[in-house]
Design an enzyme around this catalytic site. Structure first.
Site, PDB file in Angstrom:
ATOM      1  N   GLU A 217       7.733   3.177  12.881  1.00  0.00           N
ATOM      2  CA  GLU A 217       8.223   4.107  13.897  1.00  0.00           C
ATOM      3  C   GLU A 217       7.502   3.974  15.233  1.00  0.00           C
ATOM      4  O   GLU A 217       7.932   4.561  16.229  1.00  0.00           O
ATOM      5  CB  GLU A 217       8.103   5.541  13.368  1.00  0.00           C
ATOM      6  CG  GLU A 217       9.081   5.820  12.234  1.00  0.00           C
ATOM      7  CD  GLU A 217       8.926   7.208  11.638  1.00  0.00           C
ATOM      8  OE1 GLU A 217       7.851   7.805  11.799  1.00  0.00           O
ATOM      9  OE2 GLU A 217       9.886   7.672  11.005  1.00  0.00           O
TER      10      GLU A 217
ATOM     11  N   GLU B  54      -0.951  -2.146  -8.054  1.00  0.00           N
ATOM     12  CA  GLU B  54      -2.059  -1.504  -7.347  1.00  0.00           C
ATOM     13  C   GLU B  54      -3.407  -1.774  -7.998  1.00  0.00           C
ATOM     14  O   GLU B  54      -4.447  -1.490  -7.412  1.00  0.00           O
ATOM     15  CB  GLU B  54      -1.836   0.002  -7.258  1.00  0.00           C
ATOM     16  CG  GLU B  54      -1.999   0.740  -8.561  1.00  0.00           C
ATOM     17  CD  GLU B  54      -1.786   2.238  -8.415  1.00  0.00           C
ATOM     18  OE1 GLU B  54      -2.619   2.989  -8.949  1.00  0.00           O
ATOM     19  OE2 GLU B  54      -0.811   2.654  -7.776  1.00  0.00           O
TER      20      GLU B  54
END
Length: 323
Positions: free
Chosen positions: A104, A135
């Protein structure tokens, strides 16, 4: 591509972080919330009211971490001003939130895509498909840092709600070894998961309404923190005038309309005149304002802005003092 002087493997005799114990029930994010013990018996309205009460803790958590967030803004702005980059790195929800905030920045602040980057375990595919198993590899986090040639000018923000994600710890350790500024964001107290980082941000929101589901309060408070960090850094870089996004990227009808409204709000121009000025400036709201307030040409305005690192207020003040 030239060989990276910093390999992904451990350096200076320091080993990558070991796995945390499989039993992690001690973590605040894994504990059972006493306020939602009867979650499966609540009506829809009672569910909404419960979530609303619990989500109020996110605001308090941000307030409690305000000093650390302010430090993160200041360190990030200094690094970006010197030519560095900002990286978010995480897995699962934490990784997705980092990628979202990074994505963004270009439309909001007209930044190049490489200035703020999100790194998620599993790559782009993990944005739409769960890949939480990835992860657990600290070496993959270290490799991600090496792949992007992180340097001492960069800032690396490791995001992990429960604080124990090996992928994030491996990345932060590799970033430290390269001299980068490191920031850690977690939703567990420091005494539960200690970490080596330049800035340690703990966003304590308590156990989740749905036990262990850190996409809830932990995800919300992390999104708030990233909003503050990136926007605060861009404000300090002069990408905002007052509270207007004067570096907005004019790439669609909505953003074109916003650009015109900013020009109208900050000048005495009507919409047609604002549109003409915007086109003359090359669709740069910041440059259009400078041209209007000073009478400078597009080329002259560009040069003046460059002299002041793109800071419109400083450029205008400098012009007024010399004319």
């Amino acid at each position: 591509m030239p060989q990276d002087p910093h390999p992904a493997s451990p350096v200076n005799g320091e080993q990558l972080p070991q796995h945390f114990p499989d039993e992690r029930g001690y973590l605040l994010t894994e504990q059972v919330n006493p306020n939602s013990q009867n979650l499966d018996q609540l009506s829809a309205l009672e569910l909404v009211e419960l979530f609303n009460r619990e989500d109020a803790q996110t605001i308090a958590a941000i307030a409690a971490a305000r000093q650390e967030l302010a430090q993160a803004i200041e360190r990030t702005a200094v690094s970006l001003r010197q030519g560095g980059r900002l990286f978010y790195i995480g897995a699962g929800t934490s990784g997705r939130l980092g990628v979202l905030d990074a994505a963004e920045c270009p439309p909001t602040f007209c930044t190049p895509p490489e200035l703020v980057q999100g790194i998620i375990a599993g790559g782009a595919g993990a944005l739409v498909r769960s890949s939480e198993d990835l992860e657990d590899r600290a070496e993959d986090g270290a490799e991600a840092i090496a792949h992007r040639h992180i340097t001492e000018l960069d800032v690396v923000v490791g995001i992990t709600a429960g604080g124990t994600t090996p992928y994030v710890h491996g990345a932060l350790q590799a970033a430290r070894q390269r001299g980068a500024t490191t920031i850690f964001i977690a939703c567990v107290p420091a005494e539960q998961v200690p970490v080596k980082a330049d800035i340690d941000i703990r966003l304590i929101v308590g156990p989740e309404v749905l036990a262990g589901s850190t996409r809830l309060k932990s995800g919300t408070v992390t999104k708030l923190a990233l909003n503050i960090l990136s926007t605060g850094a861009m404000v300090q870089l002069g990408k905002v005038y007052g509270n207007r996004m004067i570096d907005v990227s004019v790439t669609n009808k909505k953003l074109h309309d916003r650009a015109l409204r900013i020009l109208q709000d900050l000048t005495d121009l009507n919409r047609e005149e604002a549109g003409w000025l915007l086109e003359r400036s090359g669709r740069s709201v910041k440059l259009a304002l400078l041209m209007h307030w000073t009478g400078l040409s597009r080329e002259e305005g560009d040069r003046l802005l460059a002299e002041h690192q793109g800071n419109l207020r400083q450029a205008v003040l400098s012009y007024q003092q010399t004319n």
